[in-house]
Write a protein that holds these residues in place. Structure first.
Motif, PDB file in Angstrom:
ATOM      1  N   MET A 110      -3.463   8.027   9.720  1.00 21.19           N
ATOM      2  CA  MET A 110      -3.665   8.861   8.512  1.00 21.19           C
ATOM      3  C   MET A 110      -3.508   8.214   7.331  1.00 21.19           C
ATOM      4  N   VAL A 111      -2.281   7.458   7.173  1.00 25.68           N
ATOM      5  CA  VAL A 111      -2.125   6.536   5.858  1.00 25.68           C
ATOM      6  C   VAL A 111      -3.214   5.793   5.706  1.00 25.68           C
ATOM      7  N   ALA A 112      -3.723   5.101   6.727  1.00 28.80           N
ATOM      8  CA  ALA A 112      -4.808   4.256   6.667  1.00 28.80           C
ATOM      9  C   ALA A 112      -6.112   4.883   6.152  1.00 28.80           C
ATOM     10  N   ALA A 113      -6.463   6.185   6.741  1.00 26.39           N
ATOM     11  CA  ALA A 113      -7.565   6.720   6.427  1.00 26.39           C
ATOM     12  C   ALA A 113      -7.631   7.295   5.161  1.00 26.39           C
ATOM     13  N   TRP A 114      -6.329   7.572   4.466  1.00 25.93           N
ATOM     14  CA  TRP A 114      -6.386   8.013   3.188  1.00 25.93           C
ATOM     15  C   TRP A 114      -6.629   6.902   2.130  1.00 25.93           C
ATOM     16  N   LEU A 115      -5.891   5.570   2.537  1.00 24.46           N
ATOM     17  CA  LEU A 115      -5.938   4.447   1.711  1.00 24.46           C
ATOM     18  C   LEU A 115      -7.303   3.812   1.625  1.00 24.46           C
ATOM     19  N   SER A 116      -8.051   3.887   2.871  1.00 23.11           N
ATOM     20  CA  SER A 116      -9.425   3.179   3.000  1.00 23.11           C
ATOM     21  C   SER A 116     -10.285   3.861   2.039  1.00 23.11           C
ATOM     22  N   ARG A 117     -10.148   5.179   1.667  1.00 21.64           N
ATOM     23  CA  ARG A 117     -11.018   5.716   0.688  1.00 21.64           C
ATOM     24  C   ARG A 117     -10.525   5.898  -0.874  1.00 21.64           C
ATOM     25  N   GLN A 118      -9.608   4.804  -0.981  1.00 25.76           N
ATOM     26  CA  GLN A 118      -8.941   4.824  -2.453  1.00 25.76           C
ATOM     27  C   GLN A 118      -9.261   3.089  -2.774  1.00 25.76           C
ATOM     28  N   ALA A 154     -10.643  -8.098  11.701  1.00 25.71           N
ATOM     29  CA  ALA A 154     -11.141  -6.823  11.472  1.00 25.71           C
ATOM     30  C   ALA A 154     -11.894  -6.813  10.119  1.00 25.71           C
ATOM     31  N   GLN A 155     -12.913  -6.274   9.855  1.00 27.43           N
ATOM     32  CA  GLN A 155     -13.719  -6.405   8.567  1.00 27.43           C
ATOM     33  C   GLN A 155     -13.751  -5.153   7.757  1.00 27.43           C
ATOM     34  N   GLU A 156     -13.375  -4.067   8.213  1.00 29.90           N
ATOM     35  CA  GLU A 156     -13.150  -2.785   7.333  1.00 29.90           C
ATOM     36  C   GLU A 156     -11.654  -2.521   6.952  1.00 29.90           C
ATOM     37  N   THR A 157     -11.535  -1.828   5.997  1.00 29.54           N
ATOM     38  CA  THR A 157     -10.175  -1.519   5.518  1.00 29.54           C
ATOM     39  C   THR A 157      -9.289  -0.513   6.312  1.00 29.54           C
ATOM     40  N   PHE A 158     -10.034   0.244   6.974  1.00 30.01           N
ATOM     41  CA  PHE A 158      -9.375   1.268   7.809  1.00 30.01           C
ATOM     42  C   PHE A 158      -8.918   0.439   9.001  1.00 30.01           C
TER      43      PHE A 158
END
Length: 386
Positions: A142-150, A316-320
């Protein structure tokens, strides 16, 4: 001319089975979205854990069988999660986080008691599990999901949201009370934030702030938790009471020497001087029966798993995906460090099992689920042009 061409066609041609075989094997692993090296090391660890558990449980085959069944379930969960794409994981993360959070609230209201703590939910005749174990995955995702959008590195307001995401389940887990799991859940969330790219100056500031909050933390600890810290500092102050566990544990490890006393030959464990020997203190059984070399072999296997996990996370290539994968493998490392540290007397006893060796169902399934997510993130990465 015709005969020579015919004989040339019928003549056996050299083949290259190694290259084609490797290609087929690689394509097979890619199709099932599993990493063969990581999976192989995990299987070796689980098999070795069952050997140690047989001795630690007093040679009870029923305990080993139950653990093997749990490992089987954990492997199925791992393979299933490995098939999900990071996009799917990201989409379902908020729902899973809220669901596990509601489970923690249910534990507070109607949870089962066990060993002086209220940590379990039970569906009669079906399953009994610890929702706090599930939060070790749901919360960092959940923390990663939030930060991946910021935008990264995270801003102050993003960090405040992350603090709320981490703090809410941690408070509920600490109230059960379960200090060990609450610390592991906290560390899982903190790893995500650190991997998001915080500056060292900010990390140092947070460290000083956390150190200054220690007196407040001490005042809010339960009496038995304070006693654990005091016992860690001076276990000989109560050798027959609070200090018994750590004294017997260090005695067992020390008596194993270099090569150990031999499988099933431990005295502290087989004569039942060692408490919780098949769960939190199973490292003491390992040290007594297999000695320093046995412990080093297990630690080397753990380090190889962590190293492979970090390599997969780095790809891994994506932030999340990068944040989740890094947090999963670093939390696994903390698991090992805390358990070995508390059993050997360099850390207070906080009730953290040894991953995939200590007896336990929910913990094993959660750990293997994490590795399944790690493999899913690596398997579904986009192929970039050379």
């Amino acid at each position: 001319m015709i005969w020579s061409e015919l004989t040339r066609a019928l003549r056996p041609h050299p083949v290259k089975p190694s290259l084609s075989g490797i290609a087929r094997r690689r394509s097979l692993w890619e199709r099932v979205h599993l990493d063969p090296w990581l999976l192989g090391m995990l299987l070796v660890l689980m098999l070795a854990g069952l050997v140690v558990l047989y001795s630690a449980s007093g040679q009870r085959l029923s305990v080993v069988t139950a653990q093997a069944i749990r490992f089987g379930v954990a492997l199925v969960v791992m393979v299933g999660l490995a098939q999900l794409s990071p996009t799917t994981l990201l989409r379902w993360t908020p729902s899973v986080y809220v669901a596990v959070l509601l489970m923690l609230v249910a534990v507070e209201l109607i949870g089962d008691m066990g060993m002086g703590a209220q940590r379990w939910l039970e569906i009669p005749g079906v399953i009994r599990f610890q929702p706090s174990e599930l939060m070790k995955l749901a919360m960092p995702m959940m923390v990663a999901a939030w930060l991946s959008r910021q935008p990264l590195p995270p801003r102050w307001r993003d960090l405040l949201v992350c603090a709320a995401i981490i703090g809410l389940p941690v408070v509920l887990i600490a109230k059960q009370p379960d200090l060990g799991t609450s610390l592991l859940v906290t560390s899982a969330g903190v790893f995500v934030i650190l991997l998001a790219g915080l500056s060292w100056r900010f990390i140092l500031f947070c460290g000083v702030l956390a150190a200054s909050a220690l007196p407040l933390l001490w005042m809010n600890l339960h009496n038995y938790q304070r006693q654990r810290v005091l016992t860690f500092l001076d276990p000989e102050s109560d050798p027959l009471g609070a200090g018994w566990n750590i004294i017997q544990s260090t005695t067992a490890i020390g008596s194993g020497g270099f090569w150990g006393k031999g499988w099933l030959q431990g005295t502290q464990s087989q004569l039942e001087f060692l408490p919780e020997r098949h769960t939190d203190f199973i490292v003491a059984v390992l040290g007594e029966e297999f000695g320093l070399m046995g412990m080093l072999a297990f630690l080397l296997l753990y380090l190889m798993i962590v190293g492979r996990g970090l390599w997969l996370a780095g790809a891994a290539q994506e932030t999340f995906g990068r944040l989740v994968a890094g947090s999963i493998i670093l939390t696994f490392l903390i698991y090992v460090f805390v358990n070995v540290g508390m059993v050997s007397g360099i850390l207070p006893v906080v009730g953290v099992p040894l991953p995939l060796v200590s007896y336990g169902g929910t913990s094993s399934v959660t750990l293997m689920a994490g590795f399944g997510i790690l493999m899913a993130i690596h398997a579904h990465r986009r192929l970039l042009p050379r």
